[in-house]
Scaffold this motif. Sequence first.
Motif, short mmCIF file in Angstrom:
data_model
loop_
_atom_site.label_atom_id
_atom_site.label_comp_id
_atom_site.label_asym_id
_atom_site.label_seq_id
_atom_site.Cartn_x
_atom_site.Cartn_y
_atom_site.Cartn_z
N ASP A 125 2.14 4.79 1.36
CA ASP A 125 2.19 5.41 2.68
C ASP A 125 1.32 6.65 2.69
O ASP A 125 1.37 7.47 1.77
CB ASP A 125 3.63 5.80 3.04
CG ASP A 125 4.49 4.60 3.36
OD1 ASP A 125 3.92 3.57 3.75
OD2 ASP A 125 5.71 4.69 3.23
N GLU A 126 0.52 6.76 3.72
CA GLU A 126 -0.33 7.93 3.86
C GLU A 126 -0.17 8.48 5.27
O GLU A 126 -0.18 7.73 6.24
CB GLU A 126 -1.80 7.57 3.61
CG GLU A 126 -2.06 7.10 2.19
CD GLU A 126 -3.50 6.69 1.96
OE1 GLU A 126 -4.36 7.00 2.83
OE2 GLU A 126 -3.76 6.07 0.94
N LYS A 127 -0.03 9.77 5.36
CA LYS A 127 0.11 10.42 6.66
C LYS A 127 -1.22 10.35 7.40
O LYS A 127 -2.28 10.64 6.83
CB LYS A 127 0.54 11.87 6.46
CG LYS A 127 0.83 12.60 7.73
CD LYS A 127 1.34 14.00 7.45
CE LYS A 127 1.61 14.73 8.75
NZ LYS A 127 2.11 16.08 8.51
N GLU A 128 -1.16 9.92 8.65
CA GLU A 128 -2.35 9.82 9.47
C GLU A 128 -2.14 10.60 10.75
O GLU A 128 -1.01 10.87 11.15
CB GLU A 128 -2.67 8.36 9.79
CG GLU A 128 -3.00 7.52 8.58
CD GLU A 128 -3.31 6.08 8.94
OE1 GLU A 128 -3.38 5.75 10.14
OE2 GLU A 128 -3.48 5.28 8.01
N GLU A 129 -3.24 10.88 11.43
CA GLU A 129 -3.17 11.58 12.70
C GLU A 129 -2.55 10.66 13.75
O GLU A 129 -2.85 9.48 13.82
CB GLU A 129 -4.58 12.00 13.14
CG GLU A 129 -4.60 12.91 14.33
CD GLU A 129 -6.01 13.39 14.63
OE1 GLU A 129 -6.31 13.52 15.83
OE2 GLU A 129 -6.78 13.63 13.69
N THR A 130 -1.67 11.19 14.57
CA THR A 130 -1.03 10.39 15.60
C THR A 130 -1.65 10.68 16.96
O THR A 130 -2.34 11.69 17.14
CB THR A 130 0.48 10.69 15.67
OG1 THR A 130 0.67 12.07 15.96
CG2 THR A 130 1.16 10.33 14.36
N ARG A 177 0.85 -1.19 0.00
CA ARG A 177 0.00 0.00 0.00
C ARG A 177 0.88 1.24 0.00
O ARG A 177 2.04 1.20 0.43
CB ARG A 177 -0.92 -0.01 1.21
CG ARG A 177 -0.17 0.09 2.52
CD ARG A 177 -1.15 0.23 3.69
NE ARG A 177 -0.49 0.13 4.95
CZ ARG A 177 0.23 1.10 5.52
NH1 ARG A 177 0.37 2.25 4.93
NH2 ARG A 177 0.80 0.91 6.70
#
Length: 92
Positions: A64-69, A62
């Motif tokens: 890479d997608e930035k997500e909320e941490t 997949r």
Amino acid sequence: MVDQKEVQKVAKNARINLSDEEASKFSEEFDKILGMFETLDEVDTEDVEPSFHPVDVDSTTRSDEKEETLEKEEVFQNTENEEEGYFKGPSA
């Protein structure tokens, strides 16, 4: 032949406690396993091309997608093993 002393040394490195009886049993089993490898060493592979997969494998990954941490407080809310903002592991 793998002797009990060698088995105990491997067990100690793996942090496994073995009785003398268990070490004796494993010594015999190691000898059988090593004998199997000796049998494999006898196979003529001179004209055989290396094969890492018997069938073609497509590696699908997949993107890479930035997500909320999570906030630091949320990360440590269910543990007592926190020290100065880091997880505290067992001491060896």
